[in-house]
Write a protein that holds these residues in place. Structure first.
Motif, PDB file in Angstrom:
ATOM      1  N   GLU A 198       0.845  -1.189   0.000  1.00  0.00           N
ATOM      2  CA  GLU A 198       0.000   0.000   0.000  1.00  0.00           C
ATOM      3  C   GLU A 198       0.883   1.242   0.000  1.00  0.00           C
ATOM      4  N   GLY A 199       2.161   1.039   0.345  1.00  0.00           N
ATOM      5  CA  GLY A 199       3.089   2.157   0.393  1.00  0.00           C
ATOM      6  C   GLY A 199       3.527   2.473   1.804  1.00  0.00           C
ATOM      7  N   HIS A 200       4.145   1.486   2.451  1.00  0.00           N
ATOM      8  CA  HIS A 200       4.683   1.702   3.786  1.00  0.00           C
ATOM      9  C   HIS A 200       6.160   1.347   3.800  1.00  0.00           C
ATOM     10  N   GLU A 201       6.890   2.024   4.620  1.00  0.00           N
ATOM     11  CA  GLU A 201       8.319   1.739   4.733  1.00  0.00           C
ATOM     12  C   GLU A 201       8.732   1.939   6.174  1.00  0.00           C
ATOM     13  N   ALA A 202       9.926   1.441   6.522  1.00  0.00           N
ATOM     14  CA  ALA A 202      10.421   1.575   7.891  1.00  0.00           C
ATOM     15  C   ALA A 202      11.937   1.618   7.859  1.00  0.00           C
ATOM     16  N   GLY A 203      12.478   2.609   7.182  1.00  0.00           N
ATOM     17  CA  GLY A 203      13.919   2.711   7.032  1.00  0.00           C
ATOM     18  C   GLY A 203      14.527   3.697   8.011  1.00  0.00           C
ATOM     19  N   THR A 204      15.816   3.988   7.770  1.00  0.00           N
ATOM     20  CA  THR A 204      16.515   4.961   8.600  1.00  0.00           C
ATOM     21  C   THR A 204      16.964   6.162   7.771  1.00  0.00           C
ATOM     22  N   GLY A 205      16.668   6.146   6.473  1.00  0.00           N
ATOM     23  CA  GLY A 205      17.221   7.113   5.524  1.00  0.00           C
ATOM     24  C   GLY A 205      16.756   8.538   5.740  1.00  0.00           C
ATOM     25  N   PRO A 206      17.346   9.478   4.999  1.00  0.00           N
ATOM     26  CA  PRO A 206      17.053  10.901   5.179  1.00  0.00           C
ATOM     27  C   PRO A 206      15.631  11.300   4.766  1.00  0.00           C
ATOM     28  N   TYR A 207      14.962  10.463   3.973  1.00  0.00           N
ATOM     29  CA  TYR A 207      13.602  10.803   3.552  1.00  0.00           C
ATOM     30  C   TYR A 207      12.622   9.705   3.921  1.00  0.00           C
TER      31      TYR A 207
END
Lengths: 340, 540
Positions: free
Chosen positions: B198-207
């Motif tokens: 659906e469009g979910h993320e769980a990163g550490t990046g700048p955006y």
């Protein structure tokens, strides 16, 4: 037979047609050599991961079992998962269909109004310069490929004149400042019903060029069809009688003759609607329009079979429904037609 | 009567025309107004607007193995980054600040950065690293094959993690990759595929991903708790990506300042773009290389002389001119020049020489191509570059009397034919290859190692000496790069001599952007093809 019985019978036939279409497409996309599991994993997929995907997608089962599973899913609204977007196909299609319908409906409204008025005028002025000029336009509209026309419109109205936006459904900055809330999925309509005027204005501008590119073909068809059936109608006795009695030309044309001539025109509109549904493929890609055409193009290019079958079924569905509506409309305006 | 009749028709037609023209001018005039208004006052400078060709095939960082990396590379981070060729160090730290490898090359220890949080607020630590890699291995999709040498992952302490390998490999190049190497929050344990996509993320990046409309638009916002340094004055708070599949449309949008950056502009229009004073055109080396495999198991291509002959009959320069408008250079073997282990690009290559080709064919017993059946060529027909050069190969071969039949196939069909029954296989197969990690070992291994059943070695060229040297080179690449280079060079020379494929060209990518933005040297790193690192883009 009442009209309801007729509609029910046609809808029952619709189910048969759709099941047939789904079967045919399923078989066609699955018998050609291809590797759906590879599409699922990615372009440089390795054997172990392809094997995993085959198992995951049930592609290791015999084809008739897969067919059974697919058809069962089709009737229970589970159209499988797109190999490319990894999202449910039905959800994808429902997300992209409104934007396409928006294009087609507006294009066909424009084509119908322009086509019928010009068709009547050219029939009326048969052999004069307007007739010749319009013949030129209608043949052009029918024979120019829509993708060429789309590029030309971009060059003229965007590049040379700088009047209209080149692509997309909305402008990035306008959409940020005035986001259009999604209700129907058609941005123009959504902006309008939420009274989002800047958004509406922006969406409308983005709609113009793709609509023009898409409307060219139906306009030409409808114009020619109106012209020829008007000519036929105008040679009938009652028109000549009315003419002799001094009925004003406008009423003569639009009230008396046109009513009689509209039958074949309606059929043409119905057919071009379905045609436009596939005609949008090129137009959507060129205008970066987030609709079904772009989705279908991407699906075909990556051999995403659940998406291909799903899109085909939806197009067939719309086609059959539009034909039914056209038949009903014809019966409504022409009492000589009996629905059987 | 006659006159009156005519005038009615006129009126109808003219009214309509007038109406249309009026509508048009009305709408158009309004457009002009709103645009000028936008350009002068209301465009916030903190928004970076991008035209991207790519769609997202999945948001799941474990299984993602496609073009979505252009987005995910700004949302997720790996333990370390691979530096472009010519840098003093091959890697730079990212989520790991330092790392070491045991003498036997089997134990890799990474010391992690402190004070890093995921977008969902979870703290980044060794457990998260272990979780990320283990999940990718368990799902066994996408690029999971790269991680197969991992035997176990140990959490030494909160900020130290140790990978134990079952075989010696260049593990640093794998954890620096853009596939299978992103670190994500352990809180995603309960997310299923549908939720991710659906469009979910769980990163550490700048955006962070803010909103996602498939095939249409992706909006990203600055992650306020990002560990790196953020220059408020010049870095962008928000990034909006428009999905624009047509190259021509991308150019139009860029030239109208509707976007700041276009990642796929038409290669044949590079001169016009360069002539535009408002634009910067950047031709970047990429890891894309085009290659044509010879079916070495079927006569006449089982004869090395025939393969060498045909390698001489390829019009390399014409191919580069016609298909990419000169934006590429002839390949020196299957590893793109500049990528380890072909950084120097000193592997020999065949030049176009029809006389030599004819001579070799005669030596092989096929004077003027006599006795050679019509060779069937499959291509990846969704790739317009291949479409453009394949006829040139046909022409070149015809000059030495060898006929080619071109068979249009989509990528996965080409692969299905290549791995299908022997008698139905192709003679020639052209394809585009790019490695899944910044390591040319991927090219050498995926396309030319012995494999059963066949997957990407569409030449069916199986050579145990090559396999052995390649394995040895790979094992040594982290501990003894000089020796590894030597072995790799031997492998690449073997591929030149034996010619299981014709190595066509290494392509460049072409991007263009407005002069109102600036890209740092690290914005486009060729170890991460197609990726633009947004944090390296600044406005004036």
């Amino acid at each position: 037979m009442t009209i309801w019985a007729y509609i029910i019978r046609r809808l029952a036939l619709l189910v048969v047609v759709l099941l047939g279409i789904a079967t045919l497409t399923f078989v066609m996309v699955r018998v050609v050599p291809s590797n759906p599991a590879m599409v699922y994993v990615g372009p440089t997929a390795r054997p172990a991961q392809i094997e995993e995907a085959r198992r995951l997608l049930g592609l290791d089962k015999p084809l008739y079992v897969q067919y059974g599973i697919y058809m069962k899913g089709l009737v229970t609204a589970d159209w499988g998962e797109s190999l490319r977007t990894k999202r449910p196909v039905l959800e994808d299609i429902m997300g992209f269909l409104p934007a396409t319908l928006e294009l087609i409906v507006v294009a066909l409204l424009l084509a119908s109004v322009v086509g019928i008025i010009l068709g009547v005028s050219t029939a009326h002025m048969k052999g004069r310069w307007l007739d010749h000029a319009m013949r030129f336009f209608s043949i052009g509209g029918v024979s120019l490929p829509s993708f060429w026309l789309a590029l030309m419109l971009q060059i003229v109205f965007f590049r040379l004149l700088g009047l209209l936006p080149v692509a997309g459904e909305t402008d990035i900055m306008v959409a940020q400042a005035h986001p259009i809330s999604e209700i129907t999925g058609m941005s123009v309509v959504d902006a309008l019903i939420t009274f989002n005027w800047p958004g509406f204005w922006d969406a409308l501008q983005h709609l113009i060029l793709p609509v023009l590119a898409l409307a060219a073909y139906p306009t030409g068809v409808i114009m020619r069809m109106t012209r020829s059936s008007m000519l036929e109608a105008m040679s009938l006795d009652y028109i000549r009688m009315a003419k002799a009695m001094g009925v004003p030309t406008r009423s003569l044309l639009y009230k008396a003759a046109l009513k009689n001539a509209l039958g074949p025109v309606f059929t043409a509109i119905g057919l071009t609607f379905a045609y436009s549904l596939t005609g949008t493929f090129f137009v959507e890609v060129i205008f970066a329009w987030p609709g079904l055409g772009q989705y279908a193009t991407n699906s075909i290019l990556s051999f995403d079979y659940p998406a291909i079958v799903g899109t085909t079924v939806v197009v067939a569905f719309v086609y059959v429904i539009v034909n039914l509506i056209v038949d009903l409309a014809q019966a409504a305006i022409d009492p000589r037609i009996v629905l059987r | 009567m006659h006159a009156r009749k005519e005038s009615t028709g006129w009126v109808a037609a003219l009214t309509l025309m007038a109406l249309l023209v009026a509508l048009f001018t009305f709408a158009a005039a309004g457009c002009g107004e709103s645009e000028t208004a936008d350009n002068t006052s209301s465009v916030p400078t903190e928004v970076l607007r991008l035209a991207y060709k790519q769609n997202v095939s999945t948001w799941d960082p474990s299984t993602g193995f496609g073009t979505e990396v252009v987005y995910t590379a700004n949302v997720y981070e790996p333990l370390i980054y691979a530096n472009p060729t010519g840098s003093s160090e091959p890697f730079s730290p990212c989520l790991a600040t330092s790392w070491e490898v045991s003498d036997d090359g089997l134990e890799w220890t990474f010391y992690l950065r402190k004070g890093v949080t995921f977008h969902d607020g979870e703290p980044f630590n060794a457990e998260a690293v272990k979780y990320s890699f283990e999940r990718t291995i368990d799902l066994n999709l996408g690029a999971a094959y790269l991680l197969s040498p991992i035997e176990s992952i140990e959490v030494v302490d909160d900020y130290t993690v140790k990978f134990v390998l079952s075989s010696v490999i260049a593990f640093d190049r794998i954890v620096a990759g853009d596939y299978g190497a992103w670190i994500f929050s352990p809180k995603t344990k309960d997310w299923d595929t549908d939720y991710w996509d659906e469009g979910h993320e769980a990163g550490t990046g700048p955006y962070m991903l803010e909103s996602y409309k498939p095939n249409e638009e992706l909006v990203f916002a600055r992650f306020a708790d990002w560990w790196g340094e953020w220059d408020e004055k010049s870095m962008f708070e928000k990034v909006i990506c428009k999905v624009v599949p047509e190259d021509g449309t991308q150019r139009q949008m860029l030239e109208a300042s509707q976007v700041d950056f276009a990642n796929s502009v038409p290669r044949d229009q590079v001169d016009a773009l360069e002539a535009n004073p408002d634009l910067t055109v950047y031709k970047a080396p990429s890891l894309d290389s085009y290659i044509m495999m010879f079916n070495t198991q079927r006569p006449p291509l089982d004869d090395v002389k025939v393969r060498q002959a045909l390698s001489y009959a390829v019009p390399y320069e014409d191919i580069i001119t016609v298909s990419v408008n000169g934006l590429g250079s002839q390949s020196h073997g299957p590893v793109p020049v500049g990528l380890w282990p072909n950084e120097a690009g000193d592997v020999p290559c065949y030049t176009t020489d029809y006389e030599k080709a004819a001579q070799l064919l005669a030596e092989a017993g096929y004077p003027d191509g006599e006795g050679i059946h019509k060779l069937v060529l499959t291509l990846t027909s969704e790739n317009s570059i291949e479409q453009a050069y394949v006829p040139l190969i046909k022409e070149g071969f015809a000059k030495v009397g060898v006929e080619v039949q071109i068979k249009q196939t989509l990528s996965n069909q080409q692969n299905a034919i290549a791995s299908g029954p022997k008698e139905d296989r192709q003679d020639l197969a052209t394809l585009l290859w790019w490695p899944s990690m910044p390591d040319g070992y991927d090219n050498l291994s995926s396309m030319f190692r012995t494999e059963d059943p066949p997957a990407w070695n569409m030449a069916y060229w199986y050579n145990s000496e090559y396999d052995q040297k390649l394995t040895e080179a790979y094992a040594l690449s982290a501990t003894d790069p000089a020796k590894a280079q030597e072995l790799y060079s031997e492998c690449m020379n073997m591929l030149y001599e034996e010619a299981p494929a014709a190595y066509l060209f290494d392509a460049q990518t072409l991007v263009a952007y407005l002069r109102t933005i600036q890209l740092s040297d690290a914005a486009i790193n060729f170890s991460y093809p197609q990726v633009l690192f947004w944090k390296e883009v600044t406005g004036k």
